[in-house]
Design a protein around this motif. Structure first.
Motif, PDB file in Angstrom:
ATOM      1  N   ALA A 113      -0.882  -0.204   6.516  1.00 15.03           N
ATOM      2  CA  ALA A 113      -1.010  -1.235   5.491  1.00 15.03           C
ATOM      3  C   ALA A 113      -2.218  -1.017   4.596  1.00 15.03           C
ATOM      4  N   ASP A 114      -3.268  -0.386   5.116  1.00 16.73           N
ATOM      5  CA  ASP A 114      -4.444  -0.133   4.282  1.00 16.73           C
ATOM      6  C   ASP A 114      -5.260   1.075   4.735  1.00 16.73           C
ATOM      7  N   ASP A 115      -4.683   1.920   5.593  1.00 17.60           N
ATOM      8  CA  ASP A 115      -5.323   3.164   6.041  1.00 17.60           C
ATOM      9  C   ASP A 115      -6.580   2.940   6.876  1.00 17.60           C
ATOM     10  N   ARG A 116      -6.795   1.747   7.403  1.00 14.52           N
ATOM     11  CA  ARG A 116      -7.962   1.539   8.262  1.00 14.52           C
ATOM     12  C   ARG A 116      -7.762   2.283   9.582  1.00 14.52           C
ATOM     13  N   PRO A 155      -7.559  -4.089  -3.921  1.00 12.87           N
ATOM     14  CA  PRO A 155      -7.159  -2.789  -3.369  1.00 12.87           C
ATOM     15  C   PRO A 155      -5.961  -2.911  -2.430  1.00 12.87           C
ATOM     16  N   SER A 156      -5.023  -1.990  -2.583  1.00  9.95           N
ATOM     17  CA  SER A 156      -3.823  -1.947  -1.731  1.00  9.95           C
ATOM     18  C   SER A 156      -3.051  -3.259  -1.743  1.00  9.95           C
ATOM     19  N   ALA A 157      -3.122  -3.992  -2.852  1.00  9.17           N
ATOM     20  CA  ALA A 157      -2.412  -5.269  -2.908  1.00  9.17           C
ATOM     21  C   ALA A 157      -1.888  -5.556  -4.314  1.00  9.17           C
ATOM     22  N   TYR A 184       1.354   4.308   1.356  1.00  6.37           N
ATOM     23  CA  TYR A 184       0.888   5.166   2.440  1.00  6.37           C
ATOM     24  C   TYR A 184       1.230   6.619   2.133  1.00  6.37           C
ATOM     25  N   HIS A 211       0.872  -1.173   0.000  1.00 11.24           N
ATOM     26  CA  HIS A 211       0.000   0.000   0.000  1.00 11.24           C
ATOM     27  C   HIS A 211       0.908   1.222   0.000  1.00 11.24           C
ATOM     28  N   SER A 231       1.274  -4.654   2.676  1.00  8.72           N
ATOM     29  CA  SER A 231      -0.166  -4.682   2.931  1.00  8.72           C
ATOM     30  C   SER A 231      -0.647  -6.116   3.081  1.00  8.72           C
ATOM     31  N   PHE A 246     -12.862   1.836   7.235  1.00  9.98           N
ATOM     32  CA  PHE A 246     -11.932   1.851   6.117  1.00  9.98           C
ATOM     33  C   PHE A 246     -12.169   3.091   5.263  1.00  9.98           C
TER      34      PHE A 246
END
Length: 464
Positions: free
Chosen positions: A430-433, A299-301, A214, A212, A222, A452
């Motif tokens: 890793a994914d902005d959660r 997404p993000s991967a 960032y 991801h 991620s 998310f």
């Protein structure tokens, strides 16, 4: 925009690592395209290939396969190709049609009882029209029904999907850097020799790690998708291997011309309008040019794009271990994909007007990038208050633990660090959660609320 522009400064050598010169001068434009889109889309890593009239004429690679270990992407780097798997499933099914073993108008219920509507046929699932009422009347992209097409293959041949992909596509085409996915779960390996299993697992072991970006500038490991073989996703391959597959399809090496024509014919509605999705492929007539294509997107991967221009005998494939390569355009027309548009203009028709649309899609994608967030120092003693198990109704409990003064969220793929930005509030790079720990009146942590980016849903996990 500035955050993306400085990506090269924050990651020394990223744009140039694993730069492979164009094999022929006329394909040098592809290196420029790759450099431009690497920068514009802030991809952690990307590999691409072009075939022209049956020859692999160019490969290129940029960025990191593993940013933590400074492992660069090369033309031989393997990626999870996500939904580029769907065309492979379609080819296997059309082979069964060609041999008289399958009718596309057979109800899915014959192979999978989970389809409750007896009107839904194999064709409806293949053409993304199974969720319409009545089935076949409209198009809606959904990989979940499509992922069940392995039941058709197994119902007819008795083969697990990995076996079907291996014996019907991968081995006949000599795709030595392609795997049907992880074979760690025993049933997926059924029918494959020990040597073949070992070969595929060696490929899977060298998979580019998902990243991801960032803040648009920092590649962070991620959470990878489930790697098991699936009719809709999870084949592992290189850009050049997938280009060889796509070229073989175009050239009739896997299907007879009449079968290929059926596969690449889009369904029509009652009023005669053509839908965008044929049998496992997107097909569009764009300013007089027939374009066969597909996307891949986790997404993000991982993300991917494959483009076939039959009239030009041209195949272009690009794979990335980040989401931007196809995510900026979603599943909209291929002309809106920045990299595909650039290839079309340079190698198919210079007058094609796709550039403004592609640029607008990139701009919208940039606007979704979450800026770097506030980070605060954590008190290790307080962090211990969050440690424990949290109940998930859809999976095993989530584990939160402290290690060397940092809070971690345990996933099936391993632990991912959580960064504190306020009291009881953390986020995962890793994914902005966002993860907010909730306390009761006595100050005890009782649950964690997770959200998310772009999703207003709050997922509340009670503490066990």
């Amino acid at each position: 925009m500035r955050r993306i522009a400085i990506i090269g400064a924050l990651m020394p050598g990223l744009a140039g690592c694993a730069h492979m010169p164009a094999q022929e001068p006329r394909y040098a434009a592809l290196d420029t395209i790759l450099d431009t889109e690497m920068r514009e889309l802030a991809m952690p890593g990307v590999s691409a290939a072009m075939m022209d009239h049956g020859r692999l004429v160019w490969t290129g690679a940029r960025g990191w396969a593993d940013a933590e270990k400074n492992i660069p992407v090369t033309p031989g780097t393997v990626f999870n190709i996500a939904s580029l798997t769907k065309p492979m499933t379609a080819v296997v099914l059309m082979q069964l049609v060609e041999r008289g073993l399958l009718s596309l108008d057979t109800p899915m219920q014959r192979y999978d009882p989970s389809f409750k509507d007896a009107r839904i046929t194999v064709r409806h699932v293949l053409t993304m029209t199974s969720e319409a009422d009545p089935p076949g009347s409209s198009y809606s992209y959904n990989g979940n029904p499509y992922g069940k097409l392995n039941t058709v293959i197994k119902g007819i041949t008795g083969e697990e999907l990995a076996k079907a992909f291996s014996t019907r596509l991968i081995e006949p085409l000599g795709l030595e850097q392609t795997s049907p996915g992880s074979l760690a779960v025993a049933p997926h390996a059924q029918g494959l020799s020990a040597k073949r299993i070992a070969h595929y697992e060696s490929i899977n072991a060298h998979l580019a790690r998902p990243h991801h970006m960032y803040g648009g500038v920092q590649p962070v490991m991620s959470i990878p998708p489930d790697p098991q073989p699936n009719a809709a996703a999870n084949v592992v391959s290189t850009a050049s291997d997938y280009a060889r597959f796509a070229d073989a399809v175009m050239r009739g090496r896997l299907l007879k011309p009449e079968t290929l024509q059926v596969m690449w014919t889009t369904p029509a509605t009652a009023n005669g309008n053509r839908l965008p999705y044929a049998h496992g492929w997107f097909v569009v007539d764009y300013h007089g040019h027939r374009l066969i294509n597909h996307y891949g997107y986790y997404p993000s991967a991982y993300s991917a794009v494959a483009l076939i221009v039959p009239e030009r005998e041209l195949v272009f494939v690009a794979l990335s271990n980040g989401g931007a390569l196809s995510g900026h355009n979603g599943i909209a027309g291929i002309e809106g994909n920045a990299m595909a548009c650039a290839v079309l203009v340079r190698f198919v028709d210079a007058s094609l007007p796709c550039a403004p649309l592609a640029a607008a899609n990139v701009a919208k994608w940039r606007a979704t990038i979450v800026p770097p967030r506030h980070e605060m120092a954590s008190d290790p003693a307080v962090l211990q208050q969050y440690a424990g198990l949290y109940e998930r109704s859809w999976a095993t409990p989530a584990k939160v633990f402290v290690d060397r003064g940092r809070l971690y969220w345990e996933t099936t793929a391993g632990p991912f660090a959580m960064t504190q930005e306020a009291t009881d509030r953390f986020f995962m790079k890793a994914d902005d959660r966002t993860m907010v720990f909730v306390r009761d009146a006595a100050g005890r942590v009782t649950k964690v609320d997770i959200t998310f980016p772009g999703d207003a849903t709050v997922y509340s996990l009670p503490r066990m």
